[in-house]
Each structure stands twice: as C-alpha cells, then as structure tokens.
Design a protein around this motif. Structure first.
Motif, mmCIF file in Angstrom:
data_model
loop_
_atom_site.group_PDB
_atom_site.id
_atom_site.type_symbol
_atom_site.label_atom_id
_atom_site.label_comp_id
_atom_site.label_asym_id
_atom_site.label_seq_id
_atom_site.Cartn_x
_atom_site.Cartn_y
_atom_site.Cartn_z
ATOM 1 N N ILE A 73 6.576 0.479 123.671
ATOM 2 C CA ILE A 73 7.014 1.058 122.405
ATOM 3 C C ILE A 73 5.873 1.937 121.915
ATOM 4 O O ILE A 73 4.759 1.449 121.675
ATOM 5 N N ILE A 74 6.135 3.241 121.804
ATOM 6 C CA ILE A 74 5.075 4.197 121.500
ATOM 7 C C ILE A 74 5.368 4.882 120.167
ATOM 8 O O ILE A 74 6.431 5.483 119.985
ATOM 9 N N ASN A 145 9.033 5.650 118.705
ATOM 10 C CA ASN A 145 9.216 5.609 117.261
ATOM 11 C C ASN A 145 8.658 6.909 116.688
ATOM 12 O O ASN A 145 7.502 7.268 116.947
ATOM 13 N N VAL A 146 9.469 7.618 115.909
ATOM 14 C CA VAL A 146 9.146 8.975 115.489
ATOM 15 C C VAL A 146 8.629 8.978 114.050
ATOM 16 O O VAL A 146 9.310 8.499 113.132
ATOM 17 N N HIS A 147 7.428 9.539 113.864
ATOM 18 C CA HIS A 147 6.789 9.567 112.549
ATOM 19 C C HIS A 147 6.293 10.977 112.233
ATOM 20 O O HIS A 147 6.170 11.823 113.122
ATOM 21 N N GLY A 253 13.533 4.957 119.116
ATOM 22 C CA GLY A 253 13.484 3.855 118.169
ATOM 23 C C GLY A 253 13.770 4.360 116.765
ATOM 24 O O GLY A 253 14.759 5.038 116.518
ATOM 25 N N SER A 254 12.859 4.071 115.854
ATOM 26 C CA SER A 254 13.049 4.463 114.459
ATOM 27 C C SER A 254 12.573 5.899 114.230
ATOM 28 O O SER A 254 11.772 6.449 114.997
ATOM 29 N N PHE A 272 17.891 8.068 125.478
ATOM 30 C CA PHE A 272 19.031 7.308 124.972
ATOM 31 C C PHE A 272 18.906 7.106 123.466
ATOM 32 O O PHE A 272 17.799 6.937 122.946
ATOM 33 N N PRO A 273 20.032 7.127 122.746
ATOM 34 C CA PRO A 273 19.994 6.996 121.279
ATOM 35 C C PRO A 273 19.397 5.665 120.832
ATOM 36 O O PRO A 273 19.233 4.729 121.636
#
Length: 564
Positions: A73-74, A145-147, A253-254, A272-273
C-alpha cells in the motif's frame, strides 16, 4: 533518482526460502483473489521516521520484497509546484532541481527532491528483472492511496484543494506512469474483462495442467454458442506468470478530498478501481489477543464456498499486538488460516525496515500458513545422518501435524499414516482415509469420489485440520497422529512438489532435457548454499551497512533448523 532492487540473501535462511517457494507453488492454481498475501503499508514500514530519502526507501522496499511481502500500500502525493508524484507529504521547495540529492527539512519531514514515485517503480521493475526465472517469479499487488502534497512554505498546514490545471495532466496520471515503468508486466482491468467473457479462449485455452485455474472457486455460465464465461472469476498466479508473463496487479485506494478532481477514470486502462482488489473486513480478537473472535471465514457448519466468500479479504493487524512477538505470531496464523490477508500498518519496534528488518521478517514468517516453525527439515538434522543414503526418503514427504495447530512437517515416506482426501475437488470438503499406508501408497486409500491431495490455501488447510480433529477413528489411530498430504521432495531435495511419489521437480526441466536438469539441480542447491554462506560470512558486512542489524533473534522469535 533511479532506484534498484538490492537483494540480500542474508535476510533469508534456507528453510524460509523453501517455505516461500513451496507455499507459492501449492497455491499457484488457486484464483489470486483467494490466496492470502502479507500486506504492508510502505509509509509505516519505510518512512515511519519521516525520512523520505531515496537510498533508505529503495533499500527498505528491497528488504520487504526479499522477506516475502507481495502486497504493498503506497501513499503518493501530487505536488503541483513540482509537477510530480512524491512519497514525501510536502512539496519540495521550487528553488531546487528535481534531481537534487540533498535532503530538505520540511516541518517534521526530511525529504529528498530526487526521491519520488518513479524511484519506487524502478525498484519494482528491477526486482522483476532479477526474479524472472520460474523458481523466483512472484506476482505483486500495489494499491495507491492518492493525496495532495502540502506547500513547502507551510509544511505543517493541510494541503490546498487542487482543481483545473493544478491537477495531474494526462501524462502524469498514475496509470500512465506505472505503465511506462512496468510496460507489459501489468494485468489490467480490460484484460480481465476480456478473458472473463470467453474462458475457452483465455484461462482454459492452451493451458497446461500447471497453469489452469481451479474452476470450483468461481461461477461460470455457458451461452448458446457454447462459450464459457464468468462474472466473478479471477485467473491464478501460474497462468498470469507462466502464460501471460504478467507480474503486477494495480489498485486504487483512497483519494484525498483536496484531490477529488483527480481523473480516476483515466487510470482505468491499468489500475483497478477502489475496493476491486481489496475487501477490508472487520475482525475482533480473543481476550488473549492470540486469535479471532469474529471475522474468520472458517465454519464448522458448511463447506460451501458461496457461504464463506473470502475474495480479496484483508484486515489491518492491531497495532499493539503487532509489537508483541508471541501474540503477533499466533494472531497472524489465525488471520491466514481464516482466509484473511493481514495488513501491517505499523512501524514495528519504532524502526523502519531498512534500519531493523527483523520484526518485519518475523511477521512475514508468522503469516505462513503451511509449514511449522523450522520445517521442512531434512535428514542432516537427524543423529547419524552421515549413514543415511543420499536418495533416502527420510524427511522427504509432507504430513499435517495436529499437534502443531495443523501446520506441516517433513516425515519419513515409508511410515504408515492415514491420508488427506479431497472430495469432488471441492476446496473445503475433506475426508480422512480409514487405512494407513506409506506415502507412495496413499493415493490408493482414498474412497471413491475423493483423491489424495494437499491444501492449497490457509483456509483449505483449516478445514482439513478440523476434519482431522473431528474424525472419530479411535480404534486405529489417535487424533494426535499426523496425516499424509500430497506433497513431497523425493525427486529433488528442497523441491517440494504435488502429484504423488513419482512427481518431478518443476525446476529441473522436462524428460527430454537432461542437460538442463544437470544444470538446474545444482543451481537449487547452490542457491541454498549461498543463502547459508551469506548468513554466516557476510554478517559483519551486513551489519556495517545496516548499523542496527546485529541481532537475528528479535522480540521473542527464534527459528530452528535449516536444510544443509
């Protein structure tokens, strides 16, 4: 900066190496959504000290890959000012250049301007290149995970909401960046959809007995043209790696509120979504912290797959337990035995994996659902082994040991035990033979409608274990007696294979390639010798490179026995 995979064989003893290989192989035909994998959050494992530096980050990811982590998880941060995806939560000052190696102190973080997402992609690609042979190849899962990155002038303040031209352009979408770095290695959403629509032309077309996915795990339909399809199936690792040469599954991810305008649909060709390759479930632990009170997919009431669908099941390991060795070991075994992939989202022992790898390795070893600690042994661990013939069947056959919570041990193939028999090829339906036989004769003792077999996942193993415990055959055996499972290393030591006593090692070529067999058999032994040699001769060098890594027994875990 560019990154590269740095293999460090001293992190593996040969028993762990064999464990990883054999467990991968027995699961290789199970759809990938039902195979548990230890999952780890890169931010906690590699940057828990808020140090986002390229050398440390590359070394940390390399170590995690070496010790068996396959799902990552990145957290990635879009910096509009830098026009790049960073690992650091803060944008790099605009006065620097993108290839600047100098670290910057940004609030609570220390970040290098040259360390970004492409560095991580380079390490992953380098790992794949170094593990291209069948004996080393693995499938990796990466979830982003997008920030939004905070401004360097206000590093302690939340990131601003981005919109319009501040958002990543098409060329900088995560899917495009990943595809450029890992071109041809990603199994994509369009490929899955196409292959699901025609199994005759995909998963069941031109596949060998090694690469065909097990159909019992998903539903299928046949149309008027006799085309077989599936609405919910996934391929198996053996098919993806050996037939398609695919090595990555990517997921989203988020997404931060500040980056809600991100063009997520632009990633659909490669990623993938959200929640498509993960189903985070709630669990509760027992009062002693060693087991699961709720959330386990094992049921004593049913063996029907549709009633216990653990597809992509994951759950985060409790942070307190994660730092307690004995509780963590038992709890991890319960996670994987219950069909759940554990997520480690803690900086274990307060140290990142590039500084102190032992706690992370301990967690990876404890997540193994198959072999008992220190197994599989070989004859060299026995008194008087010098007199045992090289081609002996001593400790070359696998048995499930009820006294070891259902884990496996290596046994003498000539001993007589009952056999584990799978009923009608169903994942979770087992019976135990009435008669005891040697390993080679175990294929003849299973009753009609069942076959001598080996558990292929942790949840399958739990069902078999409980079948053994509940079998009442006390006139000929006790509940503590081991049971043969269809796995052995008779052909080549250390190479554990399914298929009975006459099965051959997968890594020594076929029957018409004697030359290749002569080359590869010593190669397997050489790898093991290298591991042992590295562990003993290079400890000093290793400790110089990793100042804090002088201790190989950590937090209560101590591992016994290595094959010689």
């Amino acid at each position: 900066m560019s990154g590269s995979y740095t293999s460090d064989f001293s992190l593996l003893n040969s028993t762990f190496w064999v464990d990883l290989l054999s467990q991968r192989d027995v699961s290789s035909q199970v759809p990938i959504n039902y195979v548990t994998q230890p999952s780890i959050a890169l931010t906690a494992a590699c940057f828990g000290d808020n140090q986002y530096l390229g050398d440390g980050g590359s070394l940390c990811l390399s170590d995690l890959l070496t010790i068996g982590y396959r799902r990552f998880i990145i957290d990635v941060y879009w910096s509009n000012s830098n026009q790049q995806w960073l690992l650091c939560p803060i944008s790099i000052p605009s006065t620097t250049t993108l290839d600047d190696e100098s670290p910057y102190k940004l609030g609570n973080y220390t970040c290098s301007g040259s360390f970004d997402l492409t560095t991580i992609m380079d390490v992953l690609r380098s790992y794949i290149q170094s593990s291209s042979a069948d004996i080393d190849s693995t499938l990796l899962f990466v979830v982003f995970n997008v920030h939004a990155a905070a401004d360097s002038s206000n590093p302690d303040q939340p990131a601003s909401v981005l919109s319009g031209v501040e958002l990543p352009p098409t060329s900088h979408l995560l899917g495009n960046i990943a595809n450029n770095a890992l071109y041809g290695l990603i199994y994509t959403p369009p490929e899955l959809a196409e292959e699901r629509s025609n199994l005759n032309g995909s998963w069941y077309h031109g596949t060998s007995s090694r690469t065909t996915v097990l159909q019992k795990y998903f539903t299928t339909t046949t149309n008027a043209d006799n085309i077989l399809s599936t609405p919910d199936g996934w391929p198996c690792q053996a098919y993806l790696i050996n037939k398609l040469a695919k090595r990555f599954i990517l997921g989203r991810g988020s997404i931060d509120p500040q980056l809600q305008g991100y063009n997520a649909s632009g990633d659909d060709p490669y990623i993938f979504p959200a929640d498509y390759i993960e189903d985070v479930i709630g669990v509760s632990t027992t009062s002693d912290g060693n087991g699961l009170q709720s959330g386990c997919f094992y049921s004593s009431q049913t063996t029907s797959l549709k009633n216990m669908n653990n597809s992509w099941a994951l759950s985060t390991l409790d942070g307190t337990t994660a730092n307690t060795s004995s509780s963590a070991a038992l709890l991890l075994q319960n996670y994987t035995g219950c069909g759940i992939s554990p997520i480690i989202n803690q900086t274990l022992g307060g140290q990142t994996a590039n500084i102190e790898v032992d706690p992370y390795r301990n967690m990876s070893i404890s997540s193994m659902w198959s072999w008992a600690m220190g197994e599989p042994r070989n004859a060299s661990s026995l008194p008087g082994y010098e007199q045992i013939p090289v081609n002996s069947d001593v400790l070359r056959c696998a048995m499930l040991d009820p006294t070891s919570n259902g884990h496996w041990r290596a046994g003498n193939c000539s001993n007589a035990y009952r056999a584990a028999c799978r009923v009608d090829n169903n994942p979770y339906t087992w019976i135990i033979s009435d008669n005891k036989q040697s390993f080679s004769d175990s294929s003849n003792v299973c009753s009609t409608g069942s076959v001598f077999d080996v558990p292929r996942t942790g949840l399958e193993n739990t069902f078999l274990y409980n079948t053994i415990l509940s079998t009442s055959n006390t006139t000929t055996t006790t509940v503590d007696e081991p049971v043969w499972i269809n796995l052995n290393s008779i052909d080549v030591q250390y190479c554990w294979v399914m298929g009975g006593a006459n099965a051959t090692c997968l890594y020594v070529g076929d029957s018409d390639s004697v030359a290749r067999r002569i080359i590869l058999v010593p190669t397997i032994a050489a790898i093991i010798i290298l591991v042992i040699t590295a562990s003993t001769l290079f400890v000093k060098c290793n400790s110089n490179r990793r100042i804090s890594r002088r201790k190989r027994v950590s937090q209560g875990w101590e591992y016994e026995g290595v094959p010689s």
